[in-house]
Design a protein around this motif. Structure first.
Motif, short mmCIF file in Angstrom:
data_model
loop_
_atom_site.label_atom_id
_atom_site.label_comp_id
_atom_site.label_asym_id
_atom_site.label_seq_id
_atom_site.Cartn_x
_atom_site.Cartn_y
_atom_site.Cartn_z
N ASN A 210 0.84 -1.20 0.00
CA ASN A 210 0.00 0.00 0.00
C ASN A 210 0.87 1.25 0.00
OD1 ASN A 210 -2.42 -1.30 0.06
ND2 ASN A 210 -2.71 -1.16 2.26
N LYS A 213 1.98 1.75 -3.35
CA LYS A 213 0.85 2.01 -4.24
C LYS A 213 0.30 3.44 -4.07
CE LYS A 213 -2.87 -0.59 -3.56
NZ LYS A 213 -3.70 -1.79 -3.58
N ASP A 238 5.55 6.16 4.65
CA ASP A 238 5.60 6.59 3.25
C ASP A 238 5.38 8.09 3.13
OD1 ASP A 238 2.73 7.30 2.69
OD2 ASP A 238 2.39 5.18 3.14
N SER A 258 -10.89 4.00 0.16
CA SER A 258 -11.16 5.43 0.21
C SER A 258 -11.64 5.92 -1.16
CB SER A 258 -9.87 6.15 0.59
OG SER A 258 -10.00 7.51 0.33
N VAL A 261 -8.95 6.87 -3.66
CA VAL A 261 -8.04 5.93 -4.34
C VAL A 261 -8.77 5.14 -5.43
CG1 VAL A 261 -6.58 5.73 -2.29
CG2 VAL A 261 -8.36 4.02 -2.70
N VAL A 267 -8.70 -4.16 -3.82
CA VAL A 267 -10.04 -4.65 -3.51
C VAL A 267 -10.44 -4.34 -2.07
CG1 VAL A 267 -10.16 -6.46 -5.25
CG2 VAL A 267 -9.14 -6.98 -3.05
N ILE A 269 -8.94 -5.44 0.88
CA ILE A 269 -8.89 -6.57 1.84
C ILE A 269 -7.52 -6.70 2.51
CG2 ILE A 269 -8.23 -8.44 0.26
CD1 ILE A 269 -10.97 -9.65 1.82
N SER A 295 1.98 8.57 5.47
CA SER A 295 1.40 7.71 6.53
C SER A 295 2.49 6.91 7.21
CB SER A 295 0.41 6.70 5.93
OG SER A 295 -0.50 7.33 5.09
#
Ligand code: ADP
Length: 305
Positions: A210, A213, A238, A258, A261, A267, A269, A295
């Motif tokens: 994440n 990403k 990050d 969110s 995004v 997905v 999960i 974050s």
């Protein structure tokens, strides 16, 4: 002493002996009932409880109610175990039966993409391939979470070094970081914690994935370990888009994504699974973030079992 005094003394003695006798009798009876109740509870815990017949006294009626309660508990735990077995079977079936069709869709979509197709069709084939990959990932993730939830997979935390875990996550995440020109820093550590290496690597990978990403090109992602008295903390920091405060409790729920995004793949999960794994090991995950400020996800793993 007058004869009357003797009579009173004798009556008193008789009353005292009777009282002691009654108390002893009552104490023995209560003790017996408590022992029986304790045995009933032990039997219920071990799953070997069977109801018996009791007399009509008040204590016995309490005993009988306890027996009825334990009996209904043992029936419902039996039903629960049966339901759990059915769910386990269903998960195994879903996992098994969807594997072949999904891999076939993936292969045919890939073959289509490799053909010399007209532009519109090429885009459709690419979309088909992307959706098939998403479906495959989703089913895999759902099967994993259900297996964890129903106890088909049990976590086996053991005292382990954290460096191999950090190395595994770094190796896995590096290609994605490179593709986005993101600087990936993983600090060395000699610390140990109590965790299941395979599953914890998956949890930390989900969070690090994440981080890459949701960080724009040219950003920074940093993984570090800090030891405390009872826990070791893995920080995944990050310089990405950040998460508004009101969304932070929601991101760990299943399928939450969110609205910010919507354009990126996912997905919803990964964090749910990560939290399931870490809490199953006696740890927890915290997040500190603000929009456009990046974050920090902190994974706390216990130092002792
Ligand atoms: P997915 O990434 O597949 O959407 P996750 O469960 O991993 O699902 O994450 C849930 C949501 O939490 C994401 O959709 C995103 O909105 C938010 N999120 C998670 N990690 C980050 C991060 N590092 N930076 C910004 N938002 C994040």
């Amino acid at each position: 002493m007058s004869p009357f005094d003797y009579i009173c003394l004798a009556a008193g003695l008789v009353a005292a002996v009777a009282a002691i006798g009654f108390t002893l009798y009552y104490h023995t009876k209560t003790k017996k009932i408590l022992n029986r109740a304790s045995k009933m509870i032990d039997d219920a815990i071990s799953g070997s409880f069977t109801e018996s017949v009791f007399d009509e006294s008040l204590l016995s009626s309490v005993e009988s109610k306890l027996a009825q309660y334990l009996s209904s508990c043992s029936v419902s735990s039996k039903n629960l175990a049966e339901e759990k077995d059915k769910i386990k079977e269903l998960i195994a079936d879903i996992s098994h039966q969807t594997k072949t069709p999904i891999s076939n869709i993936l292969i045919y979509a890939q073959l289509l993409c490799e053909q010399d197709l007209p532009e519109g069709s090429a885009q459709q084939a690419a979309a088909l391939s992307e959706q098939a990959q998403k479906l495959s990932f989703l089913i895999e993730a759902l099967v994993k979470t259900s297996r964890l939830e129903t106890g088909i997979i049990t976590l086996a935390p053991k005292l382990s070094e954290l460096q191999p875990l950090m190395d595994a996550v770094e190796t896995q995440i590096m290609p994605k970081a490179r593709a986005k020109n993101i600087a990936l820093k993983v600090c060395d550590t000699f610390e140990k914690a109590c965790f299941d290496p395979k599953w914890t690597a998956e949890a930390v990978y989900n969070i690090a994935d994440n981080a890459v990403k949701y960080t724009p090109r040219g950003g920074i992602v940093e993984l570090s370990v800090t030891a405390f008295e009872l826990f070791c903390k893995i920080d995944i920091k990050d310089s990405g888009i950040g998460i508004p405060e009101d969304e932070q409790p929601k991101i760990f729920t299943r399928f939450y994504r969110s609205p910010h995004v919507a354009g990126s793949e996912g997905v919803g999960i990964g964090l749910y699974l990560a939290r399931k794994i870490v809490s199953g090991e006696g740890g927890y995950i915290k997040v500190s973030s603000a929009p456009d400020k990046g974050s920090i996800f902190s994974v706390f793993l216990p130092k002792e079992p």
